[in-house]
Design an enzyme around this catalytic site. Structure first.
Site, PDB file in Angstrom:
ATOM      1  N   SER A  38      18.683 -32.127 -17.369  1.00 32.87           N
ATOM      2  CA  SER A  38      17.788 -33.175 -16.883  1.00 32.87           C
ATOM      3  C   SER A  38      18.421 -34.547 -17.057  1.00 32.87           C
ATOM      4  CB  SER A  38      16.466 -33.142 -17.657  1.00 32.87           C
ATOM      5  OG  SER A  38      16.681 -33.551 -19.004  1.00 32.87           O
TER       6      SER A  38
ATOM      7  N   GLY B  90      17.123 -36.913 -18.851  1.00 32.51           N
ATOM      8  CA  GLY B  90      17.017 -37.189 -20.281  1.00 32.51           C
ATOM      9  C   GLY B  90      18.114 -36.504 -21.073  1.00 32.51           C
ATOM     10  N   GLY B  91      18.411 -35.268 -20.711  1.00 30.40           N
ATOM     11  CA  GLY B  91      19.481 -34.551 -21.390  1.00 30.40           C
ATOM     12  C   GLY B  91      20.828 -35.193 -21.164  1.00 30.40           C
TER      13      GLY B  91
ATOM     14  N   ASP C 213       2.691 -33.303 -26.008  1.00 25.84           N
ATOM     15  CA  ASP C 213       2.312 -33.203 -24.600  1.00 25.84           C
ATOM     16  C   ASP C 213       1.788 -34.556 -24.143  1.00 25.84           C
ATOM     17  OD1 ASP C 213       1.287 -32.653 -22.110  1.00 25.84           O
ATOM     18  OD2 ASP C 213      -0.045 -31.038 -22.769  1.00 25.84           O
ATOM     19  N   LEU C 214       2.495 -35.187 -23.212  1.00 30.80           N
ATOM     20  CA  LEU C 214       2.093 -36.506 -22.724  1.00 30.80           C
ATOM     21  C   LEU C 214       0.786 -36.474 -21.929  1.00 30.80           C
ATOM     22  CD1 LEU C 214       5.470 -38.129 -21.655  1.00 30.80           C
ATOM     23  CD2 LEU C 214       3.841 -39.052 -23.320  1.00 30.80           C
TER      24      LEU C 214
ATOM     25  N   THR D 123      -0.071 -38.201 -17.349  1.00 33.25           N
ATOM     26  CA  THR D 123       1.211 -37.827 -17.959  1.00 33.25           C
ATOM     27  C   THR D 123       2.271 -38.915 -17.806  1.00 33.25           C
ATOM     28  OG1 THR D 123       0.760 -35.485 -17.555  1.00 33.25           O
ATOM     29  CG2 THR D 123       3.059 -36.106 -17.944  1.00 33.25           C
TER      30      THR D 123
ATOM     31  N   SER E 298      10.370 -45.074 -10.368  1.00 35.07           N
ATOM     32  CA  SER E 298      10.997 -44.539  -9.164  1.00 35.07           C
ATOM     33  C   SER E 298      10.762 -45.496  -8.008  1.00 35.07           C
ATOM     34  CB  SER E 298      10.382 -43.178  -8.824  1.00 35.07           C
ATOM     35  OG  SER E 298      10.765 -42.749  -7.527  1.00 35.07           O
TER      36      SER E 298
ATOM     37  N   TYR F 169      -7.197 -36.652  -2.549  1.00 32.82           N
ATOM     38  CA  TYR F 169      -5.920 -36.519  -3.237  1.00 32.82           C
ATOM     39  C   TYR F 169      -4.758 -36.222  -2.303  1.00 32.82           C
ATOM     40  CZ  TYR F 169      -2.514 -34.965  -6.766  1.00 32.82           C
ATOM     41  OH  TYR F 169      -1.393 -34.828  -7.563  1.00 32.82           O
TER      42      TYR F 169
END
Length: 326
Positions: A36, A38-39, A85-86, A135, A164, A185
């Protein structure tokens, strides 16, 4: 003259340039999983001898795999993991309590709010908020503010919000952030709302704590990178993104994706977290390792409005049930 960083700049180049600024720093990054952004970000930082890398995420097994990979390549590296968990305010409060209790972590120099979800089907968090808004925005909003005391103990505190250019798809829908219970939605409009919120949060933090406490805060678009973030989407067909862009008159509705590698995508993470010249642009939205240019880059006014930022701050306090008066 500043280095000519651009869309082709890599994490390796930036870490080489910023090594002295990264060394001995404590950096907390959310959304760290193998393969990812982040990784890739934490893997690049490990080479510059930070004091500690704190890896946060929802999946304990994936966090441990990242730690194993990091320490195999960097045996002397100090790491910590943080599972939460966000999408759960209860989980976030518990995680923040853990961070604040760590006596061996006196301060957090850089917090990178990298975790997020994208274009998911309609759902509500356990707290009753549309899942992408919960989230991607409410979770980082609460977590950041709950550990702000530790961040401000740093001599050079920074908060980075990974947003983004998808913010182009929607402003914050203040009177209908839950999309009328799902009736109105659209997964991409919801993503746009959440990404706009990320930009506005960075703007608020810089305004509220920049002059008073020396906090620098930035939001960034890493570019288009195919990671597990969009693994649930069938990119071989029309995922609905292009049609919305065309309806809105955005040029992205006709452009082809300009794909980046992970090392190029995570470069703007490194730039936002450590570039010293950015002090002159506190609160800015960044893209391709530079401050976004309204004439060239996609920047919607609803993501850079101080009025919208304050309005969102108040709504966020209401939704998390806590005020943060700085």
């Amino acid at each position: 003259m500043p280095a000519p960083y651009n869309a082709n700049t890599t994490t390796t180049e930036l870490v080489t340039d910023y090594k002295a600024l990264i060394k001995n720093k404590i950096i907390l990054t959310t959304g760290v999983t193998p393969g990812s952004l982040g990784g890739s970000f934490v893997q690049s930082l490990a080479k510059a001898e930070p004091a500690c890398l704190i890896l946060a995420g929802r999946n304990t097994a994936k966090l441990e795999q990242c730690v194993c990979d990091l320490q195999t390549a960097n045996p002397e590296l100090k790491t910590r993991t943080l599972q939460f968990d966000l999408g759960s305010l209860k989980s976030i409060r518990s995680a923040a309590d853990q961070v604040n209790s760590w006596s061996d972590i006196p301060a957090i120099d850089v917090l990178v709010n990298n975790a997020g979800i994208m274009a998911t089907e309609y759902g509500l968090s356990e707290d009753g908020v549309e899942s992408q808004f919960a989230t991607n925005h409410l979770g980082p909003f609460l977590f950041t503010n709950l550990i702000m005391g530790k961040i401000l103990r740093s001599e050079s505190p920074r908060v980075v919000m990974v947003t983004s250019d998808g913010h182009r798809l929607s402003p914050v829908r203040f009177d209908d952030y839950n999309f009328d219970g799902g009736k109105t939605y659209n997964k991409w409009v919801a993503y746009g709302q959440a990404k706009t919120a990320n930009m506005l949060m960075a703007l608020s933090l810089s305004s509220k704590l920049g002059v008073k406490k020396g906090l620098l805060a930035f939001s960034l678009h890493p570019g288009v990178i195919f990671t597990n973030l969009g693994s649930h989407l069938d990119w071989s067909g029309d995922v609905g993104l292009q049609s919305i862009d065309r309806q809105l008159g955005n040029r992205e509705g006709w452009d082809e994706f300009n794909l980046k590698t992970l090392e190029r995508g995570a470069a703007t993470h490194v730039y936002a977290a450590f570039d010293p010249a950015l002090k002159a642009n506190n609160g800015a939205y960044l893209i391709d390792c530079h401050v976004a240019d309204w004439l060239v880059d996609t920047v919607k006014s609803w993501g850079t409005s101080s009025f919208e930022a304050e309005r969102l701050w108040k709504l966020s306090e209401e939704l998390v049930g806590e005020e943060f008066a700085y």
